[in-house]
Design an enzyme around this catalytic site. Structure first.
Site: not given
Length: 553
Positions: A33, A257, A267
């Site tokens: 994104e 992850r 983020k």
RNA sequence: UGCCCGAUGGUGUAACUGGCAACACGCUUGAUUUUGAUUCAAGAAAGUCCAGGUUCGAGCCCUGGUCGGGCAACCA
């Protein structure tokens, strides 16, 4: 003769699919994104997605998941692209979820026509209440029974801009009592009168992640859609759309992850560090972002090697940052140019060396690689590292001390004869004698020394700035700490040495070169460096057994 | 009080799919070394979350627990 390596669970799935003839080749995608910079966690995903398609013959698309115009910006798009390329990967197609807005809109109408979606007038609060909780079933929205014609009309009006933000949404009609929260009539479209970085003002309704991602995969005929574990519960919905819309059956697979000790990898938190000024920006060399690591001197090879070494699985993990450091050191040791820089100078006068004389001595650029050398000037007045001298040395101190012998790298063996003090008692210089017959490469002195020091000739020394980075946080595992993660920032994560002395060869330092400052670690030029003021970043320290030894006692 | 994942040395990943646990980082010790780096050699460290079961044989299969993580943004 390829090394037999066991397969990870994704490779097993792919090999089975290929063997069964389910696919002839594979298509993966990397779907960032554009609302932030890429970090090491993304690097793991990039290496996986691109690595898999490379290994099994196929390709990977770069697809920006740009369905939320209010957080996304073109600046991020450009940086993401350059980070992926810097890591060494090339996508087949550069795509955007927004490329599919028309098609996605048609998918939505298809669902409405099938009686599988409806326009809801409920407020966000009402919708949240209708969802129920993980342990209690939800309840139907009053609008759930709207007929197809009305739903179609309302949805078209949403698109035409007849309604304000939040006034209406399009929802899938599934099951408000479903055990999977994501199946309780999820929102498909919401109204946002916002400017989109690519489609401008063409749209005022935007699809949600769930309604965009899987369908984008299908449109691109992605065979293996690989994402992280938090999307596991979304998979049921992902498959529901494929079934109801009768589109290409991409399959979603999830992996754990990456978590790294002494840092954060979200983020949101990284953005917070940037916005609040705890770091100088997304590419502050202390950040775990790709751009920061590049600036700090990490090589793409070392990051890829790291991603390869950590493996892929489905269990939560916390990787020791020492593995990352091992990977850079291993690569940098092979490619970096050796240079000498003194950070905390102590003046050394060679009393029996001819004043004003300068000898240029050859020194190897890299003992591991080619045998090229550069010339290093030697003269009567030198600087050595203050730490390399002790008046009362501990037992295994191999460096300089009164009466003790030491070799100056690529030059001569010297002996410390005298310590000269300032009025306040501090040491101003030390006076040594050198042994002319101990010259490096032509040593006939027969002297044995245990230590070798780096040094710089005073008259030709080049002043440089050196930035020493340490871990961003004080604690290993932020996830188990109480309170705010910012409470654990390491106040000593950056130390600036503004007046280090470098050997003259460093004047020619190039932007992309990696250096090993002898005994002081690996360094590279910072973008802020100028010919007038050279600035170096420490990529990583050298392994240091002596530091361990001294810490013990 | 639900649903979904997961559990192997300190850390991460393996174990030819049922044949008594390997590799890497880290750690320790020694050798070499004009970087206390690199390199090399040796070593310590898990009996695989627990309890049952199937089997000649289980880290791998079954059952039941325990523990950890995720799931209720008009975020992705």
């Amino acid at each position: 003769m390829t090394e037999e390596k066991s397969l990870n669970f994704l490779e097993e799935i792919i090999e089975k699919d290929l063997k069964d003839g389910k696919h002839e080749s594979i298509v993966t995608r990397f779907p960032p994104e554009p609302n932030g910079y890429l970090h090491l966690g993304h690097a793991k995903s990039i290496c996986l997605n691109f690595g898999l398609s490379l290994k099994y013959g196929g390709y990977t698309n770069l697809r920006f998941d740009d369905t939320n115009p209010v957080t996304e910006e073109t600046e991020y798009v450009e940086n993401i692209k350059s980070d992926v390329q810097w890591l060494g990967f090339q996508w087949k197609n550069e795509l955007y979820a927004s490329d599919y807005f028309t098609q996605l809109y048609e998918f939505a109408e298809t669902l409405i026509k099938k009686g599988l979606a409806y326009v809801d007038d409920s407020t966000p609060e009402e919708i949240a209440a209708q969802k129920g909780s993980p342990i209690t079933p939800g309840s139907d929205s009053p609008c759930r029974g709207r007929n197809t014609e009305e739903n179609l009309r309302l949805f078209r009006e949403m698109r035409e801009g007849k309604y304000k933000d939040g006034e209406k949404v399009l929802r899938a009609k599934i099951d408000m009592g479903h055990t999977n929260m994501h199946m309780r009539d999820p929102i498909l479209y919401r109204i946002k009168h916002a400017h989109h970085h690519r489609t401008g003002d063409a749209w005022c309704i935007y699809p949600m992640y769930d309604f965009a991602h899987g369908q984008s995969d299908a449109i691109e005929k992605v065979t293996h859609s690989i994402c992280t574990l938090e999307f596991v519960p979304h998979r049921e919905l992902y498959n529901w759309f494929i079934e109801k819309l009768e589109i290409y059956p991409s399959r979603q697979y999830e992996f754990a992850r990456l978590n790294l000790t002494y840092t954060v990898m979200s983020k949101r938190k990284l953005l917070q560090l940037v916005n609040e000024g705890h770091v100088s920006g997304w590419d502050d060399p202390r950040m775990p972002t790709i751009s920061a690591m590049r600036r700090r001197g990490y090589t793409p090879e070392s990051i890829r090697d790291f991603c390869d070494k950590i493996g892929v699985a489905k269990r939560d993990n916390l990787i020791d940052i020492s593995l990352l450091e091992f990977c850079v050191r291993e690569h940098l040791n092979k490619i970096s140019l050796r240079r000498m820089v003194v950070f905390d100078p102590l003046k050394v006068v060679i009393t029996n060396y001819e004043p004003g004389k300068t000898e240029w001595l050859p020194s190897e650029n890299n003992p591991e690689g080619d045998q090229t050398t550069r010339q290093v000037p030697f003269s009567q007045v030198l600087y050595i590292e203050r730490d390399d001298f002790m008046e009362v040395p501990p037992k295994k101190f191999f460096r300089l001390a009164p009466g003790q012998l030491v070799r100056l790298k690529s030059a001569y063996i010297i002996r410390c004869d005298e310590v000269v003090r300032n009025a306040d008692g501090s040491i101003s210089e030390i006076r040594c004698t050198y042994f002319p017959e101990s010259k490096s490469g032509a040593d006939t002195s027969g002297l044995q020394v245990k230590g070798t020091l780096h040094w710089v000739a005073a008259s030709t020394a080049v002043p440089v700035e050196v930035r020493l980075y340490d871990r961003l946080f004080k604690v290993e595992d932020l996830s188990v700490m109480e309170g705010d993660f910012r409470d654990y920032l390491n106040p000593d994560s950056l130390k600036v040495i503004s007046n280090a002395f470098a050997e003259p060869a460093l004047k020619d330092a190039g932007g992309s070169d990696h250096y090993q400052f002898l005994r002081m670690g690996y360094y590279c030029l910072d973008p802020e460096s100028t010919p007038q003021k050279l600035v170096f970043n420490r990529t990583v320290t050298l392994r240091d057994m002596w530091a361990k030894e001294t810490k013990k006692s």
